[in-house]
Design a protein around this motif. Structure first.
Motif, short mmCIF file in Angstrom:
data_model
loop_
_atom_site.label_atom_id
_atom_site.label_comp_id
_atom_site.label_asym_id
_atom_site.label_seq_id
_atom_site.Cartn_x
_atom_site.Cartn_y
_atom_site.Cartn_z
N ILE A 1 60.41 57.94 15.26
CA ILE A 1 61.13 58.26 14.02
C ILE A 1 61.42 56.99 13.22
CG2 ILE A 1 63.35 59.10 13.12
CD1 ILE A 1 63.24 61.20 15.44
N VAL A 2 61.89 55.95 13.89
CA VAL A 2 62.18 54.68 13.20
C VAL A 2 60.90 54.11 12.60
CG1 VAL A 2 62.91 52.29 13.53
CG2 VAL A 2 64.26 54.14 14.51
N SER A 3 59.80 54.16 13.33
CA SER A 3 58.53 53.65 12.82
C SER A 3 58.06 54.45 11.62
CB SER A 3 57.46 53.68 13.92
OG SER A 3 57.81 52.80 14.96
N GLY A 4 58.24 55.77 11.66
CA GLY A 4 57.88 56.59 10.52
C GLY A 4 58.72 56.27 9.28
N ILE A 5 60.00 56.07 9.49
CA ILE A 5 60.89 55.69 8.38
C ILE A 5 60.49 54.33 7.83
CG2 ILE A 5 63.27 55.05 7.80
CD1 ILE A 5 64.15 57.31 9.77
N LEU A 6 60.21 53.37 8.72
CA LEU A 6 59.77 52.04 8.27
C LEU A 6 58.47 52.12 7.48
CD1 LEU A 6 60.56 49.74 11.32
CD2 LEU A 6 61.59 49.64 9.03
N MET A 7 57.55 52.99 7.92
CA MET A 7 56.29 53.12 7.20
C MET A 7 56.54 53.68 5.81
SD MET A 7 52.97 52.59 7.95
CE MET A 7 53.14 51.50 6.57
N GLY A 8 57.44 54.66 5.70
CA GLY A 8 57.79 55.20 4.39
C GLY A 8 58.43 54.17 3.49
N ILE A 9 59.33 53.37 4.04
CA ILE A 9 59.97 52.30 3.27
C ILE A 9 58.93 51.28 2.83
CG2 ILE A 9 61.56 50.33 3.42
CD1 ILE A 9 63.30 52.13 5.28
N GLY A 10 58.03 50.92 3.74
CA GLY A 10 56.99 49.94 3.42
C GLY A 10 56.05 50.42 2.33
N ILE A 11 55.62 51.67 2.43
CA ILE A 11 54.72 52.21 1.40
C ILE A 11 55.45 52.30 0.06
CG2 ILE A 11 53.47 54.29 0.67
CD1 ILE A 11 52.65 54.63 3.63
N SER A 12 56.70 52.72 0.08
CA SER A 12 57.48 52.79 -1.16
C SER A 12 57.66 51.40 -1.78
CB SER A 12 58.85 53.41 -0.90
OG SER A 12 58.72 54.73 -0.49
N ALA A 13 58.01 50.43 -0.95
CA ALA A 13 58.20 49.06 -1.45
C ALA A 13 56.89 48.50 -2.01
CB ALA A 13 58.74 48.16 -0.34
N MET A 14 55.78 48.76 -1.30
CA MET A 14 54.47 48.31 -1.78
C MET A 14 54.13 48.99 -3.10
SD MET A 14 50.95 49.44 -1.88
CE MET A 14 51.23 50.92 -0.99
N HIS A 15 54.39 50.28 -3.18
CA HIS A 15 54.09 51.04 -4.40
C HIS A 15 54.87 50.51 -5.60
CE1 HIS A 15 53.44 54.39 -7.12
NE2 HIS A 15 54.75 54.47 -7.26
N TYR A 16 56.18 50.38 -5.45
CA TYR A 16 56.99 49.95 -6.59
C TYR A 16 56.73 48.49 -6.97
CZ TYR A 16 59.26 54.41 -6.79
OH TYR A 16 59.50 55.75 -6.94
#
Length: 139
Positions: free
Chosen positions: A109-124
């Protein structure tokens, strides 16, 4: 009236890059889990994070290039580079989390959340790299 369009070949290319990057990341994570040496594990993690991060980043930017706007558009090279670094960094964190001896639900779950944060940060960050110039329309 100005319209926006998509280059469908680039959209398909983006999908193919995402598929290959996902396969590569999953394949690498299974190999990393089997490694015993700490140093060799770290080398594989760095390589896997680079492959995964570059794949995520490439898929995103190919998709952005597929979108055609009716105004001149460019990208700031430094900010674009930061978005790539963000994708690789978060990919490393995620791969590190999921390749531990025991993959618990919490780690997943933590890894999935981190991946979402990373993709969002990369996107923005990638969106912030866009340099657009508006067109003045006279009536």
């Amino acid at each position: 009236m100005y319209t926006t369009t998509y280059d469908y070949w680039l959209v398909v290319s983006s999908f193919l890059v995402a598929t290959l990057a996902s396969y590569t990341a999953l394949d690498l994570s299974s190999h990393i889990t089997e490694l015993a040496g700490r140093r060799i594990r770290h080398i594989w993690l760095v390589g896997g994070a680079a492959a995964m991060g570059i794949g995520i980043w490439s898929m995103h930017f190919i998709g952005m290039l597929a979108f055609s706007l009716p105004i001149p558009l460019g990208y700031d090279l430094v900010t674009t580079g930061y978005s790539l670094i963000i994708a690789i960094f978060f990919s490393y964190l995620v791969l590190y989390g999921v390749t531990q001896t025991q993959l618990t639900s919490f780690r997943l779950i933590v890894s999935g959340i981190l991946m979402g944060i990373g993709i969002s940060a990369m996107h923005y960050t990638g969106m912030a790299a866009m340099q657009m110039h508006r067109i003045f329309i006279t009536i």
